[in-house]
Design an enzyme around this catalytic site. Structure first.
Site, PDB file in Angstrom:
ATOM      1  N   GLY A  28       0.832  -1.201   0.000  1.00 12.10           N
ATOM      2  CA  GLY A  28       0.000   0.000   0.000  1.00 12.10           C
ATOM      3  C   GLY A  28       0.863   1.246   0.000  1.00 12.10           C
ATOM      4  N   GLY A  31      -0.065   9.228   1.144  1.00 10.02           N
ATOM      5  CA  GLY A  31       0.640  10.505   1.161  1.00 10.02           C
ATOM      6  C   GLY A  31       1.636  10.616   2.291  1.00 10.02           C
ATOM      7  CG  MET A  32       0.647  11.572   5.906  1.00  8.24           C
ATOM      8  SD  MET A  32      -0.109  11.810   7.525  1.00  8.24           S
ATOM      9  CE  MET A  32      -1.195  10.400   7.634  1.00  8.24           C
ATOM     10  CE  LYS A  50      -0.079   2.915   7.459  1.00  5.07           C
ATOM     11  NZ  LYS A  50      -1.445   3.460   7.482  1.00  5.07           N
ATOM     12  CG  ASP A 152      -6.970  11.661   8.048  1.00  4.50           C
ATOM     13  OD1 ASP A 152      -7.781  12.261   7.318  1.00  4.50           O
ATOM     14  OD2 ASP A 152      -5.923  11.155   7.614  1.00  4.50           O
TER      15      ASP A 152
END
Length: 572
Positions: A28, A31-32, A50, A152
């Protein structure tokens, strides 16, 4: 692929993070951060890793808050929230010899699809859209009680597993980025989030739990219509619409959306958060009502005597809102607030005054003459889940409660059985509170496909694919349907049947039923044979007179379709 990704992929500098997490292929990209499939070498389990963008780690404020928020998020354990196992930073060396800090999060691996990918296929069925949002609100209800505001909520942060379980993720990241003063203009990493901003976020104000509820309303709008309520050429234009423009009802884009769902979505997208849903449980309750076809009604908050003396009453709607607002205020903001407190003398003066008021109230209460039990005594909601509707009504009547019955489609619960109550069993409510009772109407009925004129094996496959059980076969003579072809089904085509129900077949034998035409006139005999698809052949019988049929070449009974039947006609 970034330079850091190349380093991790080749394994030239880093093979393990924190000495235990092996980084695998990228599954995946955002943007961050980028998400990689990983393995916890110590526990031998599959995880998702991540890797945050290195530019985020350049801000020491972010690094500090990120560690703290990741720890807070790791404490949350709920089926609808992706678990965080570990978090930290790894120093890696790029190919140019420069060392960079790489923040990472190790979290539960979820085998499923992002909600944004599901939405890209178009609007979801109404029952599936409401089911997903109900689970998102369950996650928010849990996190808000824990004092964590996501900030978010968007389809890119929601996953749906292959079994249909909803998982909300990125609690720690969203909060840490927001707390590090990232704005639309300052951090390109969150530009895509503008479509889900609340008006207070777009204005740069302090957010609370109701911000998450607004974003959830945007997600529900998108699930129902396949598009967000506001769009523009740039994030600033979208943010402006969130602040100033009223949303269009979802039914304008999808006529299947009911007025009840329209009302729920529009209330969740109110600009003033004081008029919005005040808690995730309230929002979820209205979604459940709308899903069952009921239009939610909004109850006005009532003033509470205790709120004027002791502060906010946590049992009231206003109290729950204030509690969530207080929990969602950043720790740093509460610390900063202490820098402008009034002098100590004023604080002690306030405490003394409050103590005097409390003592006066206690004296007054203890000197009241007893007048029986208070009218506001709580009544415990009885456990009626699993009962029939009549049994549940009897229990509620015996408890002295008022209630509303709501029908709800449920393939798992038999028709007429109680699925749930709102509030749940064991919760105390006031006598005038209306308890919601949700009763199963059974599974949603589906029309039986029309498989007539299909070969039997093809018809069985069609019935099975439609979710039914292919049942027995009965063979029947028919004048023109070929052998092994379906004549009709039981129940007939287009009749409603519950999924999994049995459909039986009537199939042609390839034969026809030869009628008995002896003694009939010539014209009538010919008509009866022709109706059965048989070919009459006339022969003269001089041994009798009167023009009637004296015999036929094929006796009454079964014969192959299209057979020729010779009939002898008296012509003496």
């Amino acid at each position: 692929m970034t330079q850091v990704d190349e380093t991790l992929a080749t394994g030239s500098s880093v093979r393990l993070l924190a000495g235990r997490y092996q980084v695998g292929e990228r599954i995946g990209k955002g943007g961050m951060s980028d998400v990689h499939l990983g393995t916890d070498a110590r526990l031998g389990r599959r995880v998702a890793i991540k890797l945050l963008k290195p530019q985020l780690a350049n801000d020491p404020t972010f690094r500090t808050r990120f560690r703290r928020e990741a720890q807070d998020a790791a404490k949350m354990a709920h089926p609808t929230i992706v678990r965080i196992y570990d978090a930290g930073e790894e120093t890696i060396t790029e190919s140019n010899g420069r060392e960079v800090q790489l923040p990472f999060i190790v979290m539960e691996y979820v085998d499923g699809r992002l909600l944004k990918d599901l939405i890209s296929d178009g609007p979801l069925p109404l029952d599936e859209a409401t089911r997903i949002v109900e689970q998102v609100l369950l996650a928010l209800e849990y996190s808000h009680r824990a004092g964590v505001v996501h900030r978010d909520i968007k389809p890119g942060n929601i996953m749906v597993t292959k079994t249909g379980q909803v998982k909300v993720m990125d609690f720690g990241i969203a909060r840490a980025v927001s707390d590090a003063s990232a704005t639309i203009a300052q951090t390109s990493a969150i530009v895509g989030t503008a479509q889900y901003f609340s008006p207070e976020q777009a204005r740069g104000e302090v957010v609370d739990a109701r911000t998450d509820l607004y974003s959830t309303g945007v997600v529900l709008f998108e699930l129902l219509t396949g598009r967000p309520p506001f769009s523009g050429r740039n994030p600033v234009a979208v943010a402006y619409q969130h602040i100033n423009q009223a949303p269009t009802p979802p039914s304008a884009y999808n006529p299947k959306v009911s007025p009840a769902l329209d009302a729920v979505v529009l209330r969740s997208l109110v600009k003033d958060r004081a008029d919005r849903y005040q808690s995730a449980s309230e929002f979820r309750h209205d979604v459940e009502l709308a899903a069952s076809g009921q239009v939610p009604t909004r109850k006005a908050p009532q003033d509470d005597f205790n709120a004027t003396i002791f502060g906010v009453n946590p049992t009231t709607t206003a109290g729950a809102t204030a509690t969530l607002r207080q929990l969602s205020v950043d720790t740093d903001e509460r610390v900063r607030g202490t820098q402008t407190r009034p002098p100590v003398a004023w604080i002690w003066s306030g405490i003394v005054v409050m103590a005097a008021i409390v003592a006066a109230v206690v004296f007054w209460v203890f000197n009241l003459s007893p007048q029986g039990p208070p009218a506001t005594a709580n009544i415990e909601v009885p456990a009626v889940v699993g009962m029939t509707q009549d049994e549940a009504v009897a229990e509620l009547d015996a408890a002295g409660l008022t209630y509303e019955i709501h029908a709800r489609i449920d393939p798992e619960v038999p028709s007429g059985e109680v699925i749930s109550t709102t509030p749940e069993a064991g919760i105390g409510v006031l006598p005038d509170y209306t308890v919601g009772v949700y009763v199963s109407s059974g599974p949603q009925l589906v029309n039986v496909p029309d498989v007539a004129s299909m070969p039997e094996n093809e018809a069985r496959d069609t019935i099975t694919r439609a979710g039914f059980t292919a049942g027995n076969t009965v063979r029947e003579n028919h004048p023109n349907v070929p052998r092994d072809v379906v004549i009709r089904t039981d129940p007939p085509a287009n009749n409603s049947l519950a999924p999994g129900g049995t459909v039986n077949f009537v199939v042609s034998t390839g034969n026809v039923e030869v009628p008995d035409v002896v003694g009939l006139g010539l014209e009538q005999a010919q008509a009866e044979l022709t109706d059965q698809g048989l070919i009459p052949q006339i022969e003269s019988d001089t041994g009798c007179s009167g023009g009637t049929v004296s015999g036929q070449s094929i006796a009454p009974g079964a014969a192959p379709q299209g057979s020729t039947v010779a009939i002898r006609v008296c012509n003496g």
